[in-house]
Write an enzyme that holds these catalytic residues in place. Sequence first.
Site, PDB file in Angstrom:
ATOM      1  N   HIS A  12       0.919  -1.160   0.051  1.00  0.00           N
ATOM      2  CA  HIS A  12       0.100   0.119   0.010  1.00  0.00           C
ATOM      3  C   HIS A  12       0.812   1.285   0.164  1.00  0.00           C
ATOM      4  O   HIS A  12       2.039   1.260   0.353  1.00  0.00           O
ATOM      5  CB  HIS A  12      -0.884  -0.005   1.248  1.00  0.00           C
ATOM      6  CG  HIS A  12      -2.170  -0.926   1.092  1.00  0.00           C
ATOM      7  ND1 HIS A  12      -2.627  -1.555   2.208  1.00  0.00           N
ATOM      8  CD2 HIS A  12      -2.687  -1.625   0.014  1.00  0.00           C
ATOM      9  CE1 HIS A  12      -3.316  -2.712   1.691  1.00  0.00           C
ATOM     10  NE2 HIS A  12      -3.457  -2.462   0.563  1.00  0.00           N
ATOM     11  N   LYS A  16       5.084   1.409   0.762  1.00  0.00           N
ATOM     12  CA  LYS A  16       6.140   1.334  -0.416  1.00  0.00           C
ATOM     13  C   LYS A  16       7.316   1.651   0.150  1.00  0.00           C
ATOM     14  O   LYS A  16       8.356   0.703  -0.581  1.00  0.00           O
ATOM     15  CB  LYS A  16       5.500   2.298  -1.566  1.00  0.00           C
ATOM     16  CG  LYS A  16       4.096   1.727  -2.349  1.00  0.00           C
ATOM     17  CD  LYS A  16       3.945   2.357  -3.349  1.00  0.00           C
ATOM     18  CE  LYS A  16       2.611   2.015  -4.011  1.00  0.00           C
ATOM     19  NZ  LYS A  16       2.043   0.701  -3.999  1.00  0.00           N
ATOM     20  N   THR A  38       2.442  -5.292  -8.215  1.00  0.00           N
ATOM     21  CA  THR A  38       1.352  -4.233  -8.699  1.00  0.00           C
ATOM     22  C   THR A  38       2.185  -3.098  -9.438  1.00  0.00           C
ATOM     23  O   THR A  38       3.345  -2.869  -9.028  1.00  0.00           O
ATOM     24  CB  THR A  38       0.563  -3.814  -7.382  1.00  0.00           C
ATOM     25  OG1 THR A  38       1.252  -3.604  -6.355  1.00  0.00           O
ATOM     26  CG2 THR A  38      -0.410  -5.045  -7.047  1.00  0.00           C
ATOM     27  N   THR A  40       2.557   0.330  -9.231  1.00  0.00           N
ATOM     28  CA  THR A  40       3.523   1.510  -8.499  1.00  0.00           C
ATOM     29  C   THR A  40       4.700   0.777  -7.813  1.00  0.00           C
ATOM     30  O   THR A  40       5.997   1.013  -7.933  1.00  0.00           O
ATOM     31  CB  THR A  40       2.960   2.375  -7.685  1.00  0.00           C
ATOM     32  OG1 THR A  40       1.710   2.968  -8.642  1.00  0.00           O
ATOM     33  CG2 THR A  40       3.840   3.529  -7.282  1.00  0.00           C
ATOM     34  N   THR A  41       4.172  -0.315  -7.164  1.00  0.00           N
ATOM     35  CA  THR A  41       5.168  -1.043  -6.217  1.00  0.00           C
ATOM     36  C   THR A  41       6.351  -1.778  -6.944  1.00  0.00           C
ATOM     37  O   THR A  41       7.576  -1.736  -6.910  1.00  0.00           O
ATOM     38  CB  THR A  41       4.500  -2.260  -5.304  1.00  0.00           C
ATOM     39  OG1 THR A  41       3.724  -1.553  -4.525  1.00  0.00           O
ATOM     40  CG2 THR A  41       5.506  -2.975  -4.549  1.00  0.00           C
ATOM     41  N   ASP A  69      -4.166  -6.100  -7.577  1.00  0.00           N
ATOM     42  CA  ASP A  69      -4.234  -7.157  -6.586  1.00  0.00           C
ATOM     43  C   ASP A  69      -5.044  -8.404  -7.191  1.00  0.00           C
ATOM     44  O   ASP A  69      -4.666  -9.456  -6.906  1.00  0.00           O
ATOM     45  CB  ASP A  69      -4.910  -6.774  -5.407  1.00  0.00           C
ATOM     46  CG  ASP A  69      -4.407  -5.528  -4.771  1.00  0.00           C
ATOM     47  OD1 ASP A  69      -3.179  -5.420  -4.846  1.00  0.00           O
ATOM     48  OD2 ASP A  69      -5.080  -4.592  -3.961  1.00  0.00           O
TER      49      ASP A  69
END
Length: 158
Positions: A12, A16, A38, A40-41, A69
């Site tokens: 989340h 991060k 995911t 951005t991660t 997710d």
Amino acid sequence: MRRKLRIALVAHDNRKADIVDWALNNAEMLSQHRLFGTGTTGTLVRESFMKRGIASDITCMHSGPMGGDAEIAALVVRKEIDFAVFFIDDLNPQPHEADIQMLLRQCRIHNIPIACNRYSADLMITSSLWDDAGYVPKDPIYAPFDRKAFEESLKVKE
């Protein structure tokens, strides 16, 4: 570690920085495996690795709220993930809570280990069981509990 693993990385927003720091601390190990993140991660981990000259195989899905997710959960269902690292922000509500719960549930149902904090992620990535050919994880038992049969199975046989 000899076996090449497929590892999911999810975090989340407020976690991060934590997952990127964890990934950098484990970069030597992670760079030997296939990573799925995911949006951005995965991008943050990839960029952090690139800035340090660390080669990596990272596939980025959509961002979590946009279905990332769920995409990771689909990989879990198809047994295309060996373990997941999901740093959850437990202090703030998430707009896609249903997807988060679905990912956690699918990991539990399909017996895919999931680390939700650094300590469990460290334990998981350093486990010697990944290379133990004799170790076969047992699937969860989803059956009505029969206490009488269970107690009988515990009795010492003479």
